[in-house]
Design a protein around this motif. Structure first.
Motif, short mmCIF file in Angstrom:
data_model
loop_
_atom_site.label_atom_id
_atom_site.label_comp_id
_atom_site.label_asym_id
_atom_site.label_seq_id
_atom_site.Cartn_x
_atom_site.Cartn_y
_atom_site.Cartn_z
N GLY A 9 0.99 -1.20 -0.14
CA GLY A 9 -0.13 -0.02 -0.06
C GLY A 9 1.05 1.17 0.02
O GLY A 9 1.89 1.34 0.82
N ILE A 10 0.54 2.15 -0.89
CA ILE A 10 1.41 3.26 -0.98
C ILE A 10 0.64 4.67 -0.84
O ILE A 10 -0.34 4.92 -1.46
CB ILE A 10 2.16 3.31 -2.56
CG1 ILE A 10 2.90 2.00 -2.42
CG2 ILE A 10 2.87 4.50 -2.56
CD1 ILE A 10 3.30 1.85 -4.21
N PHE A 11 1.17 5.49 -0.13
CA PHE A 11 0.82 6.87 0.51
C PHE A 11 1.52 7.88 -0.63
O PHE A 11 2.53 8.09 -0.48
CB PHE A 11 0.66 7.20 1.68
CG PHE A 11 -0.26 6.45 2.62
CD1 PHE A 11 -1.65 6.72 2.38
CD2 PHE A 11 0.27 5.57 3.31
CE1 PHE A 11 -2.40 5.82 3.21
CE2 PHE A 11 -0.59 4.60 4.39
CZ PHE A 11 -1.96 5.20 4.02
N ALA A 12 1.25 8.09 -1.86
CA ALA A 12 1.93 8.94 -2.78
C ALA A 12 1.47 10.46 -2.51
O ALA A 12 0.42 10.89 -2.55
CB ALA A 12 1.71 8.57 -4.26
N ASN A 13 2.66 10.95 -2.22
CA ASN A 13 2.58 12.40 -1.92
C ASN A 13 3.21 13.46 -3.02
O ASN A 13 4.50 13.57 -3.16
CB ASN A 13 3.22 12.90 -0.75
CG ASN A 13 3.21 14.26 -0.22
OD1 ASN A 13 2.79 14.96 -0.95
ND2 ASN A 13 3.74 14.45 0.77
N THR A 14 2.26 13.86 -3.83
CA THR A 14 2.78 14.74 -5.15
C THR A 14 2.82 16.12 -4.80
O THR A 14 2.67 16.98 -5.74
CB THR A 14 2.12 14.44 -6.43
OG1 THR A 14 0.59 14.68 -6.13
CG2 THR A 14 2.05 13.05 -6.80
N THR A 15 2.99 16.64 -3.47
CA THR A 15 2.85 18.19 -3.28
C THR A 15 4.01 18.79 -3.72
O THR A 15 3.63 19.96 -4.42
CB THR A 15 3.17 18.34 -1.87
OG1 THR A 15 1.90 17.68 -0.97
CG2 THR A 15 2.86 19.79 -1.45
N SER A 16 5.01 18.35 -4.06
CA SER A 16 6.21 19.03 -4.69
C SER A 16 6.31 19.00 -5.94
O SER A 16 6.78 19.88 -6.61
CB SER A 16 7.58 18.42 -3.85
OG SER A 16 7.49 18.91 -2.57
N ALA A 17 5.86 17.91 -6.65
CA ALA A 17 6.09 17.52 -8.09
C ALA A 17 5.40 16.34 -8.46
O ALA A 17 5.23 15.28 -7.66
CB ALA A 17 7.60 17.53 -8.57
#
Length: 89
Positions: free
Chosen positions: A11-19
């Motif tokens: 399970g992956i929590f993907a954080n695209t806040t920066s890019a």
């Protein structure tokens, strides 16, 4: 927060806040393997996530999947070489 290669059952929590970045699916999946992905920060709409198919199809198409929906959460399940990875809720 950066390019990453997933492992079956993960399970992956993907954080695209920066890019924007790419999560690449496992290269040699077995039938029934799953990978779950969640938009951690609600930013897939502004910084898209790409799901790299890694030589297997995604929903029957020989193309990567671009996710541009804020707060998206989904699981990809591997079926076979014809349909590849299918999205399930």
């Amino acid at each position: 927060t950066a390019n990453y290669t997933a492992v079956a059952g993960q399970g992956i929590f993907a954080n695209t806040t920066s890019a924007a970045f790419t999560i690449t699916l496992p290269s040699s999946p077995s039938i029934g393997d799953e990978v779950s992905i969640v938009d951690y920060a609600g930013t897939f709409d502004s910084n898209n996530l790409t799901v790299g198919r890694n030589s297997q199809k995604i929903q029957g198409a020989a193309a990567d999947l671009t996710v541009a929906t804020e707060r998206a959460g989904f699981t990809l399940a591997f079926t076979d070489g014809t349909q590849g990875w299918l999205v399930r809720g």
